[in-house]
Design an enzyme around this catalytic site. Sequence first.
Site, PDB file in Angstrom:
ATOM      1  N   TYR A  32       8.472  -4.636 -49.693  1.00 15.24           N
ATOM      2  CA  TYR A  32       7.761  -5.159 -50.843  1.00 15.24           C
ATOM      3  C   TYR A  32       7.360  -4.031 -51.794  1.00 15.24           C
ATOM      4  O   TYR A  32       7.584  -4.092 -53.006  1.00 15.24           O
ATOM      5  CB  TYR A  32       6.537  -5.935 -50.349  1.00 15.24           C
ATOM      6  CG  TYR A  32       5.741  -6.548 -51.456  1.00 15.24           C
ATOM      7  CD1 TYR A  32       6.313  -7.513 -52.285  1.00 15.24           C
ATOM      8  CD2 TYR A  32       4.428  -6.167 -51.688  1.00 15.24           C
ATOM      9  CE1 TYR A  32       5.595  -8.081 -53.315  1.00 15.24           C
ATOM     10  CE2 TYR A  32       3.706  -6.737 -52.716  1.00 15.24           C
ATOM     11  CZ  TYR A  32       4.291  -7.689 -53.528  1.00 15.24           C
ATOM     12  OH  TYR A  32       3.577  -8.246 -54.547  1.00 15.24           O
ATOM     13  N   GLU A 111      31.037  18.275 -32.641  1.00 12.99           N
ATOM     14  CA  GLU A 111      30.556  17.150 -33.455  1.00 12.99           C
ATOM     15  C   GLU A 111      31.176  15.855 -32.956  1.00 12.99           C
ATOM     16  O   GLU A 111      32.164  15.876 -32.234  1.00 12.99           O
ATOM     17  CB  GLU A 111      30.991  17.328 -34.922  1.00 12.99           C
ATOM     18  CG  GLU A 111      30.361  18.504 -35.601  1.00 12.99           C
ATOM     19  CD  GLU A 111      31.009  18.800 -36.946  1.00 12.99           C
ATOM     20  OE1 GLU A 111      31.644  17.894 -37.531  1.00 12.99           O
ATOM     21  OE2 GLU A 111      30.880  19.941 -37.387  1.00 12.99           O
ATOM     22  N   LYS A 113      33.440  12.598 -33.473  1.00 12.41           N
ATOM     23  CA  LYS A 113      34.563  12.254 -34.341  1.00 12.41           C
ATOM     24  C   LYS A 113      34.380  10.797 -34.771  1.00 12.41           C
ATOM     25  O   LYS A 113      34.629   9.863 -34.007  1.00 12.41           O
ATOM     26  CB  LYS A 113      35.899  12.445 -33.623  1.00 12.41           C
ATOM     27  CG  LYS A 113      37.084  12.239 -34.558  1.00 12.41           C
ATOM     28  CD  LYS A 113      38.380  12.719 -33.938  1.00 12.41           C
ATOM     29  CE  LYS A 113      39.519  12.754 -34.926  1.00 12.41           C
ATOM     30  NZ  LYS A 113      39.677  11.555 -35.742  1.00 12.41           N
ATOM     31  N   ARG A 134      40.709  10.617 -48.991  1.00 12.03           N
ATOM     32  CA  ARG A 134      41.528  11.725 -48.559  1.00 12.03           C
ATOM     33  C   ARG A 134      42.942  11.620 -49.134  1.00 12.03           C
ATOM     34  O   ARG A 134      43.548  12.621 -49.494  1.00 12.03           O
ATOM     35  CB  ARG A 134      41.574  11.740 -47.026  1.00 12.03           C
ATOM     36  CG  ARG A 134      42.434  12.806 -46.447  1.00 12.03           C
ATOM     37  CD  ARG A 134      42.260  12.854 -44.935  1.00 12.03           C
ATOM     38  NE  ARG A 134      43.133  13.843 -44.367  1.00 12.03           N
ATOM     39  CZ  ARG A 134      44.400  13.623 -44.040  1.00 12.03           C
ATOM     40  NH1 ARG A 134      44.915  12.438 -44.220  1.00 12.03           N
ATOM     41  NH2 ARG A 134      45.129  14.587 -43.535  1.00 12.03           N
ATOM     42  N   CYS A 411      39.884 -33.308 -29.336  1.00  9.67           N
ATOM     43  CA  CYS A 411      38.824 -32.346 -29.022  1.00  9.67           C
ATOM     44  C   CYS A 411      38.667 -32.256 -27.504  1.00  9.67           C
ATOM     45  O   CYS A 411      38.501 -33.283 -26.832  1.00  9.67           O
ATOM     46  CB  CYS A 411      37.519 -32.798 -29.660  1.00  9.67           C
ATOM     47  SG  CYS A 411      36.110 -31.815 -29.113  1.00  9.67           S
ATOM     48  N   CYS A 414      34.930 -33.857 -26.731  1.00 13.36           N
ATOM     49  CA  CYS A 414      34.555 -35.261 -26.948  1.00 13.36           C
ATOM     50  C   CYS A 414      35.752 -36.188 -27.159  1.00 13.36           C
ATOM     51  O   CYS A 414      35.570 -37.386 -27.393  1.00 13.36           O
ATOM     52  CB  CYS A 414      33.586 -35.372 -28.121  1.00 13.36           C
ATOM     53  SG  CYS A 414      34.375 -35.068 -29.712  1.00 13.36           S
ATOM     54  N   CYS A 429      37.099 -30.479 -35.032  1.00 14.26           N
ATOM     55  CA  CYS A 429      36.691 -31.740 -34.426  1.00 14.26           C
ATOM     56  C   CYS A 429      35.750 -32.382 -35.442  1.00 14.26           C
ATOM     57  O   CYS A 429      34.726 -31.804 -35.790  1.00 14.26           O
ATOM     58  CB  CYS A 429      35.952 -31.484 -33.106  1.00 14.26           C
ATOM     59  SG  CYS A 429      35.002 -32.919 -32.559  1.00 14.26           S
TER      60      CYS A 429
HETATM   61  S1  IVH Z   1      36.555  17.829 -39.971  1.00  9.69           S
HETATM   62  C1  IVH Z   1      40.146  20.111 -40.680  1.00  9.69           C
HETATM   63  N1  IVH Z   1      34.773  16.542 -38.618  1.00  9.69           N
HETATM   64  O1  IVH Z   1      39.075  13.041 -38.525  1.00  9.69           O
HETATM   65  C2  IVH Z   1      38.908  19.411 -40.684  1.00  9.69           C
HETATM   66  N2  IVH Z   1      36.694  15.361 -39.352  1.00  9.69           N
HETATM   67  O2  IVH Z   1      41.968  13.992 -38.116  1.00  9.69           O
HETATM   68  C3  IVH Z   1      39.069  17.937 -40.726  1.00  9.69           C
HETATM   69  N3  IVH Z   1      36.703  12.994 -38.750  1.00  9.69           N
HETATM   70  O3  IVH Z   1      40.367  13.199 -41.787  1.00  9.69           O
HETATM   71  C4  IVH Z   1      37.825  17.266 -41.002  1.00  9.69           C
HETATM   72  N4  IVH Z   1      34.767  12.996 -37.716  1.00  9.69           N
HETATM   73  O4  IVH Z   1      38.479  11.577 -41.306  1.00  9.69           O
HETATM   74  C5  IVH Z   1      35.961  16.481 -39.252  1.00  9.69           C
HETATM   75  N5  IVH Z   1      33.071  15.487 -37.422  1.00  9.69           N
HETATM   76  C6  IVH Z   1      34.247  15.436 -38.057  1.00  9.69           C
HETATM   77  C7  IVH Z   1      34.980  14.242 -38.154  1.00  9.69           C
HETATM   78  C8  IVH Z   1      36.225  14.252 -38.799  1.00  9.69           C
HETATM   79  C9  IVH Z   1      35.797  12.256 -38.099  1.00  9.69           C
HETATM   80  C10 IVH Z   1      38.002  12.499 -39.251  1.00  9.69           C
HETATM   81  C11 IVH Z   1      38.275  12.814 -40.701  1.00  9.69           C
HETATM   82  C12 IVH Z   1      39.548  13.591 -40.716  1.00  9.69           C
HETATM   83  C13 IVH Z   1      40.153  13.237 -39.394  1.00  9.69           C
HETATM   84  C14 IVH Z   1      40.966  14.389 -38.948  1.00  9.69           C
END
Ligand code: IVH
Length: 677
Positions: A32, A111, A113, A134, A411, A414, A429
Amino acid sequence: MEAEKRIKELREKINDADYKYYVLAEPDIDDYKYDLMMKELEELEEKYPQYKTFESPTQRVSGEPTKKFEVVEHKTPMLSLSNSYNFDELTDFDRRISSLLEQKEYEYVCELKFDGVAVSLIYENGKFIRGATRGDGTKGDNITQNLRTIKSLPLSVKPDFSSEKVQNFEVRGEVIINKEDFLKINEEQEIKGEKLFANARNTAAGTLKLKDSKIVAARPLTLFTYYFSTEDLKLDSHYKNLQYLKEMRFPVSKYCKKVKDIEEVKKYCNEIELIRDELPYEIDGVVVKIDSLRQQDLLGSVSKSPRWAIAYKFKAKEKITKILNVTCQVGRLGTITPVAELEPVFLSGSKISRATLHNFDEIRRKDIRTGDYVKIEKGGEVIPKVVEVIKEKRPDFSKDNSRIYTPPEKCPVCNTKLENPDDEVNYYCPNYFCPAQVKGRIEHFVFRDAMEIEGLGESIIETFLNKGYIKDFADLYELKKYRNELIELERFGEKSINNILTSIENSKQKPFDKVLYAIGIRHVGSRIAKILSQHFDSIGKLASATEDEISNIYEIGPKIAHSIISFFKEEKNLKIIRKLKLAGLNLSVVSTLQKEKAPDNLKIKGKIFVLTGALEKYTRQKATEMIEKLGGRVSSSVSKKTNYVLAGSDSGSKLEKAKKLSIRIINEEEFEKLISG
Ligand code: IVH
C-alpha cells in the site's frame, strides 16, 4: 525546487523498496505504501514534466511495441562454457590449468549455473542504456525495452557510486523465472485454454522475445548477474567484481564462493547438488571460474569457450520407464486430461508412477501407446511429463495400431457423452454436476491463491461431499452447522475441525479479486480476476456488463469475455453467488476496503475526516479509499465529532465551520504525513 527534491526522494525510496523486495527478498514496506509513493511520483512527474527522466521507476514500461528487434554487436564475445559431467573431468580441467599457468598459485570461484537466458546489459553515465540477448555470441537482439521491466534490474546505479567514477560498464547475467512463478504462468495458460510452456527457461526466453513490453512486465522475470567489465577501474579479481556488483545493487547469488583448490570445488558441487531441488529456481549445474582476471587473460579461450572456466553439469532429471496404462482425469471445468500410469521409478528423490500427457493431440503427436518405453522428465512441474517414446524399445505387440490411444466417448467419472468444441484440442465433460467437477471446483476455491482455506485436502473434501455436508463451495460457510458430526468423523479431532472452521471464517476477509478468481470462471485466472476487479468494482457490475465492455479492456480478449457472459447466464452460478453474498464474502471493492484489517496508524484509525475544497494530488475518491484503508471514516459534514478537515483550495462553508469548532484543519502535505504514519 521542492517538487524536484521530492521527486528525487521518491525515486530513491522506490528504488530502495524494489531492491529490498526483488533482490534481497526482504521487503520493508507494504504494497500500500509502495503504491502511494508510486502514485505520488507519477502525479508529480505529470505535473512537472521538466523533471521526468527515462530512469525513473515510473518508466519501466513505456514506449510502443517493438516491430523488429535491432541487432547489436557485443563489446566482447559472449562465450559459452565447456561442460564436465563427473569429478574426473574436473580433475582433468584442473591439471590443464595448472600446467598452462606453470603451477603458479590460483584460486577458483564457484557459482550456480542458472538455467535461463544470458543477457548483456550496457550502462553509460551510470544509466542502463541497452540490453541484448546472447544471440550467436558476437551479435544479439536489442531487447532493452523488455529488460527494463525487470524490477531487480537497476535502471541506474545508486547515486553514491558516482564518486567511484564507475559510470560506463557492462554487466552480464541470466534472466530466469522462479519455479513457483513458472507453475503459476502455466496454470494461467491452462485456465485461458492456451498452450502450456515446456519449462521455466523456455518461458523466460519466449517472454524476452515478446514485442509488447507491457505483456513482459506482467511476467515475473528475475535476474542474476555474474560478470562485470569496465574501463573506468582496474579490475583484478572476478570475486571482487561480484562483490562490487552487489554493492551497486545488482542481484548476485549468495551461493558464489571463492575456494582454494579443485577438491573444494568438488565439495561445493556436492553441496549444491544436495540443495538443488530446494532452490526457488532451476539450475543445471555449477560454473567454476579462475578468480584472477590476469590469469583468465593468460589462459585465454579456444574457439567459443574460455580455458579459465568450466561447467559441471548435474545428471539430468530424467528416466526411462514403461507405460502400463493411460487413464483420464476430469478437471473442475470438465477438461479431460490423459495421464500415463507408469511402472514406478525413482526420479530426483521421489517415486513416480504417473505422468501427464497434457491432451490427446500430444499423444498423437508423440505417438504414445500403452506398453511403450518412454523418457520421463521432472522439470519445474509438479507432475512429471512424458518427453518422448523410445521407439527402438517398442515391443512388437505395441506396434499394433489398436494400441493407439483414442479419446473416450464418455466421461470416465459420470458417463456423460464428452464434447470436443471445434477450435479446441481439449475434450470436455459437459455435466456441471459431474462429481469430479464438483470436487475440482471446491479444491480450486480453497486453493492458496484463491480463498486460502487450510486443511481441506482432496480426501477431506471427498468425505464432506459423500456425507452430504456440502454440495458446492458456498456450502463451506454453512459447515459449522455440522461441527459435532465433523468431530466424530474418523481421523479428525476437535482441534483439526476447529482449525478448518476458523480458516473458513477467516477467508471471508479475502479481497474481491480473490473471490472472483475462486468462483472459477473458465479462462479467468488470478491476474485476469485482478484486472476485472479494477474495472468493475462489484460482481453485480461485472455480471451486467456486455461482452463488448469486457473485451474492450486491455489484455482481455473475446474468449475470456465470452466465458464471463456465459457464466453469469447460468442460474446455478447466480445461486452460488447469492449464497456467498449471504455468507458475507467480499463481492465488491468497497466491502473489501471496509473489511481489510487496517494497519495500525492510530492517527487515522477510528478518526472521522471531512474533505473539502479542490484537492490537487488526489481525487476525492482516492483520498477516501486511503483513509478507509487505514481504518478511518469519511463524512460529508463537519460536526463536533469530526477529527480532521482535509482542505484543498477554495474551501467554503465547511472550512468556516471547522474553524469555529476548533477542528484540526490539514492540507494535502500534512495529510500525506499523517497517512504515512
Ligand atoms: S559465465 C565464459 N556464469 O551458461 C563465461 N554463465 O554455457 C560464460 N550461465 O551463456 C558465462 N549461469 O547463459 C556464466 N554463473 C554463470 C552462469 C552462466 C548460467 C549460462 C550462460 C552462458 C552459458 C554458458
